[in-house]
Design a protein around this motif. Structure first.
Motif, PDB file in Angstrom:
ATOM      1  N   GLY A   1      96.148 -13.045 -87.656  1.00  0.00           N
ATOM      2  CA  GLY A   1      95.956 -13.094 -86.161  1.00  0.00           C
ATOM      3  C   GLY A   1      96.799 -12.265 -85.332  1.00  0.00           C
ATOM      4  N   LYS A   2      97.712 -11.654 -85.874  1.00  0.00           N
ATOM      5  CA  LYS A   2      98.709 -10.727 -85.327  1.00  0.00           C
ATOM      6  C   LYS A   2      97.800  -9.412 -85.100  1.00  0.00           C
ATOM      7  CE  LYS A   2     103.083 -10.366 -86.008  1.00  0.00           C
ATOM      8  NZ  LYS A   2     104.384 -10.073 -86.690  1.00  0.00           N
ATOM      9  N   GLN A   3      97.185  -8.958 -85.980  1.00  0.00           N
ATOM     10  CA  GLN A   3      96.258  -7.838 -85.567  1.00  0.00           C
ATOM     11  C   GLN A   3      95.269  -8.089 -84.545  1.00  0.00           C
ATOM     12  OE1 GLN A   3      93.886  -6.042 -88.831  1.00  0.00           O
ATOM     13  NE2 GLN A   3      94.052  -3.920 -87.746  1.00  0.00           N
ATOM     14  N   SER A   4      94.602  -9.436 -84.532  1.00  0.00           N
ATOM     15  CA  SER A   4      93.836  -9.440 -83.610  1.00  0.00           C
ATOM     16  C   SER A   4      94.493  -9.326 -82.094  1.00  0.00           C
ATOM     17  CB  SER A   4      93.170 -11.103 -83.763  1.00  0.00           C
ATOM     18  OG  SER A   4      92.456 -11.039 -84.793  1.00  0.00           O
ATOM     19  N   PHE A   5      95.386  -9.878 -81.986  1.00  0.00           N
ATOM     20  CA  PHE A   5      96.040  -9.798 -80.510  1.00  0.00           C
ATOM     21  C   PHE A   5      96.575  -8.403 -80.372  1.00  0.00           C
ATOM     22  CE2 PHE A   5      99.740  -9.819 -77.689  1.00  0.00           C
ATOM     23  CZ  PHE A   5      99.096 -10.651 -76.553  1.00  0.00           C
ATOM     24  N   PHE A   6      97.015  -7.430 -81.480  1.00  0.00           N
ATOM     25  CA  PHE A   6      97.349  -6.062 -81.459  1.00  0.00           C
ATOM     26  C   PHE A   6      95.971  -5.451 -80.824  1.00  0.00           C
ATOM     27  CE2 PHE A   6      98.424  -1.764 -82.688  1.00  0.00           C
ATOM     28  CZ  PHE A   6      99.731  -1.664 -82.434  1.00  0.00           C
ATOM     29  N   ASN A   7      95.123  -5.495 -81.720  1.00  0.00           N
ATOM     30  CA  ASN A   7      93.799  -4.847 -81.307  1.00  0.00           C
ATOM     31  C   ASN A   7      93.600  -5.150 -79.661  1.00  0.00           C
ATOM     32  OD1 ASN A   7      93.517  -3.786 -83.834  1.00  0.00           O
ATOM     33  ND2 ASN A   7      92.069  -5.447 -84.344  1.00  0.00           N
ATOM     34  N   LEU A   8      93.515  -6.344 -79.394  1.00  0.00           N
ATOM     35  CA  LEU A   8      93.158  -6.704 -77.994  1.00  0.00           C
ATOM     36  C   LEU A   8      94.025  -6.081 -77.107  1.00  0.00           C
ATOM     37  CD1 LEU A   8      91.642  -8.477 -75.915  1.00  0.00           C
ATOM     38  CD2 LEU A   8      93.338 -10.364 -76.431  1.00  0.00           C
ATOM     39  N   ALA A   9      95.272  -6.029 -77.178  1.00  0.00           N
ATOM     40  CA  ALA A   9      96.416  -5.444 -76.270  1.00  0.00           C
ATOM     41  C   ALA A   9      95.862  -3.856 -76.147  1.00  0.00           C
ATOM     42  CB  ALA A   9      97.696  -5.558 -76.512  1.00  0.00           C
ATOM     43  N   LEU A  10      95.906  -3.196 -77.109  1.00  0.00           N
ATOM     44  CA  LEU A  10      95.527  -1.515 -77.285  1.00  0.00           C
ATOM     45  C   LEU A  10      94.341  -1.360 -76.849  1.00  0.00           C
ATOM     46  CD1 LEU A  10      98.246  -1.518 -79.032  1.00  0.00           C
ATOM     47  CD2 LEU A  10      97.106   0.330 -80.140  1.00  0.00           C
TER      48      LEU A  10
ATOM     49  N   ASN B   1      98.541 -20.209 -75.709  1.00  0.00           N
ATOM     50  CA  ASN B   1      98.878 -20.460 -76.786  1.00  0.00           C
ATOM     51  C   ASN B   1      99.031 -22.305 -77.191  1.00  0.00           C
ATOM     52  OD1 ASN B   1     101.564 -20.368 -79.365  1.00  0.00           O
ATOM     53  ND2 ASN B   1      99.370 -20.604 -79.933  1.00  0.00           N
ATOM     54  N   SER B   2      97.992 -22.891 -77.539  1.00  0.00           N
ATOM     55  CA  SER B   2      98.228 -24.349 -77.621  1.00  0.00           C
ATOM     56  C   SER B   2      97.193 -24.808 -78.873  1.00  0.00           C
ATOM     57  CB  SER B   2      97.318 -24.748 -76.290  1.00  0.00           C
ATOM     58  OG  SER B   2      97.404 -26.193 -76.428  1.00  0.00           O
TER      59      SER B   2
ATOM     60  N   LEU C   1      91.435 -16.422 -80.035  1.00  0.00           N
ATOM     61  CA  LEU C   1      91.954 -15.969 -81.158  1.00  0.00           C
ATOM     62  C   LEU C   1      92.104 -17.001 -82.394  1.00  0.00           C
ATOM     63  CD1 LEU C   1      94.373 -13.800 -78.957  1.00  0.00           C
ATOM     64  CD2 LEU C   1      92.566 -12.606 -80.347  1.00  0.00           C
ATOM     65  N   ASN C   2      91.880 -16.677 -83.626  1.00  0.00           N
ATOM     66  CA  ASN C   2      92.201 -17.813 -84.383  1.00  0.00           C
ATOM     67  C   ASN C   2      92.319 -17.280 -86.017  1.00  0.00           C
ATOM     68  OD1 ASN C   2      92.051 -20.436 -85.588  1.00  0.00           O
ATOM     69  ND2 ASN C   2      90.984 -21.281 -84.308  1.00  0.00           N
TER      70      ASN C   2
ATOM     71  N   TYR D   1      90.672 -13.834 -86.925  1.00  0.00           N
ATOM     72  CA  TYR D   1      89.397 -13.551 -86.315  1.00  0.00           C
ATOM     73  C   TYR D   1      89.318 -14.037 -84.994  1.00  0.00           C
ATOM     74  CZ  TYR D   1      88.588 -18.536 -87.179  1.00  0.00           C
ATOM     75  OH  TYR D   1      88.480 -19.820 -87.017  1.00  0.00           O
ATOM     76  N   CYS D   2      88.477 -13.355 -84.043  1.00  0.00           N
ATOM     77  CA  CYS D   2      88.422 -13.622 -82.782  1.00  0.00           C
ATOM     78  C   CYS D   2      86.988 -13.371 -82.426  1.00  0.00           C
ATOM     79  CB  CYS D   2      89.387 -12.879 -81.893  1.00  0.00           C
ATOM     80  SG  CYS D   2      88.914 -11.009 -81.876  1.00  0.00           S
ATOM     81  N   GLY D   3      86.605 -14.214 -81.015  1.00  0.00           N
ATOM     82  CA  GLY D   3      85.250 -14.233 -80.581  1.00  0.00           C
ATOM     83  C   GLY D   3      85.476 -14.066 -79.032  1.00  0.00           C
ATOM     84  N   GLY D   4      84.646 -13.182 -78.519  1.00  0.00           N
ATOM     85  CA  GLY D   4      84.766 -12.567 -77.229  1.00  0.00           C
ATOM     86  C   GLY D   4      83.504 -11.887 -76.716  1.00  0.00           C
ATOM     87  N   PRO D   5      83.514 -11.338 -75.442  1.00  0.00           N
ATOM     88  CA  PRO D   5      82.860 -10.217 -74.780  1.00  0.00           C
ATOM     89  C   PRO D   5      82.399  -9.178 -75.849  1.00  0.00           C
ATOM     90  CG  PRO D   5      84.218 -11.124 -73.239  1.00  0.00           C
ATOM     91  CD  PRO D   5      84.737 -11.420 -74.597  1.00  0.00           C
TER      92      PRO D   5
END
Length: 397
Positions: free
Chosen positions: A99-108, A170-171, A233-234, A249-253
């Motif tokens: 999950g950390k890489q998912s958020f890292f990818n999103l931020a970059l 985050n919930s 993100l999950n 993993y994540c789902g989005g546009p």
């Protein structure tokens, strides 16, 4: 040697000193009880491990597609539809190494220098530093035990500026254990609806670890119209006791997911092939494997909360989700500081005191942007929790 401004912007975690001291005391033979772990103490279910072993024996050991195997993506799509009533297609799914890489990818992929990212505090420790690495500016909304660690719509509105690019939610929350209701998410969504340029990152990693019996909802269940600018993100780490397998993993546009995949292609490339097979089995398999773990967390949650609240000057809410107690220790810190027992009135000094005198390792709230608190993980045995609380109660009275 000159280091980049990027890395110099990252401050050492306040937990490092406590972690190092705990390791030193253990090496000296001290019986340290660690309540800092952010992972279930249960083993990965056998059917998931068996699937990984079979994959190894079948030679599934080569590169996969950068963004994950087609079959794992389909398992994720099915999971989102089955459990969250969310519709995605393969081009809107990305599998990463945790999950950390998912958020890292999103931020970059989405944050430019100077962009602001609104983060409610207390927060997961990595959010702010990842934003800083991307060149962004974390903007915090502070909460405490009086607000049950949840923000209100007017707080969100006040935090938004013309530079706001993303809002992170985050919930169930780490470290707070708080869970937003459908109505609370609808109210936050009403604010976000007025600012169409703001992306929403909903971190649902603890989705299945609900301790009060409520049904999980996220911001898209509350406000489906926000889907075109929301990334969900999950991962499999918490629900299936698979922290070391490193599959998020994540789902989005599609445009954002493609950009995130491009970032990943130049960093780690594909997630571990064997772990992807294990994750697919976890998502597609019998979900009742979570029940014993969640039942144990509920029992531990009740015990730990009662034990902590029996100590004068400590306040602790019953966690609604995840497996942490986030404890208000400001009164105790003040008392110990006034008695000259603590050299300073920080939660770091307090946690060091607990470690040295009670031989229990806990994490200071300042690590999560909330000074005067401490986080205790109940992802450990009841025997450990009983002994830890016996020691802490004996020390603090």
């Amino acid at each position: 040697m000159k280091l980049s401004q990027r890395v110099q912007a990252i401050k050492p975690s306040p937990t490092l000193a406590v972690t190092a001291k705990a390791a030193k005391l253990k090496a000296e033979g001290k019986n340290i009880i660690g309540l800092g772990a952010g992972e279930p103490d249960f083993d990965t279910p056998l059917h998931i491990k068996d699937a990984a072993i079979t994959a190894i024996r079948n030679g599934f050991t080569k590169y996969t597609a950068v963004g994950g195997t087609a079959s794992l993506k389909q398992a994720i799509i099915s999971k989102f539809k089955r459990e969250n009533s969310l519709e995605f297609v393969p081009g809107e799914i990305l599998v990463s190494s945790g999950g950390k890489q998912s958020f890292f990818n999103l931020a970059l992929a989405t944050i430019d220098p100077g962009d602001e990212v609104v983060i409610p505090a207390p927060y997961w420790v990595s959010y702010p530093d990842i934003v800083l690495i991307a060149g962004g500016k974390p903007v915090f909304i502070n909460t405490g035990i009086g607000e049950k660690f949840k923000i209100l719509p007017d707080q969100l509105e006040k935090a938004i500026t013309p530079r706001t690019r993303m809002f992170v939610l985050n919930s169930p929350g780490n470290p707070s254990g708080s869970v937003y209701s459908l109505e609370e998410l609808q109210a936050l969504g009403a604010v976000l609806r007025k600012y169409p340029d703001i992306l929403i990152a909903t971190d649902d990693m603890y989705e299945h670890i609900l301790l009060a019996g409520d049904k999980f909802v996220n911001v898209l269940n509350a406000c489906p119209d926000l889907k075109e600018r929301t990334v969900v993100l999950n991962g499999v780490s918490k629900a299936y006791a698979m922290t070391g397998w490193r599959i998020g993993y994540c789902g989005g546009p599609a445009a954002i997911i493609t950009a995130m995949e491009n970032i990943q292609s130049q960093s780690t490339s594909n997630p571990n092939s064997i772990a992807q097979v294990a994750a697919e089995t976890a998502l597609n398999g019998d979900q009742s494997c979570m029940i014993p773990m969640i039942t144990a967390f509920q029992e531990r949650n009740q015990f730990l909360t009662n034990a902590l609240n029996s100590i004068t000057g400590i306040r602790c809410l019953l966690s609604e989700g995840a497996f942490y107690a986030f404890v208000d220790v400001r009164q105790v810190i003040s008392r110990l500081h006034s008695q000259k027992i603590l050299q300073d009135g920080s939660d770091l000094a307090f946690c060091n005191y607990i470690l040295e005198k009670a031989e229990v390792a806990v994490v200071p709230g300042s690590a999560f942007g909330c000074e005067g608190y401490m986080r205790l993980s109940f992802a450990t045995s009841m025997d450990n929790l009983r002994e830890a609380m016996k020691r802490i109660t004996g020390l603090l009275g």
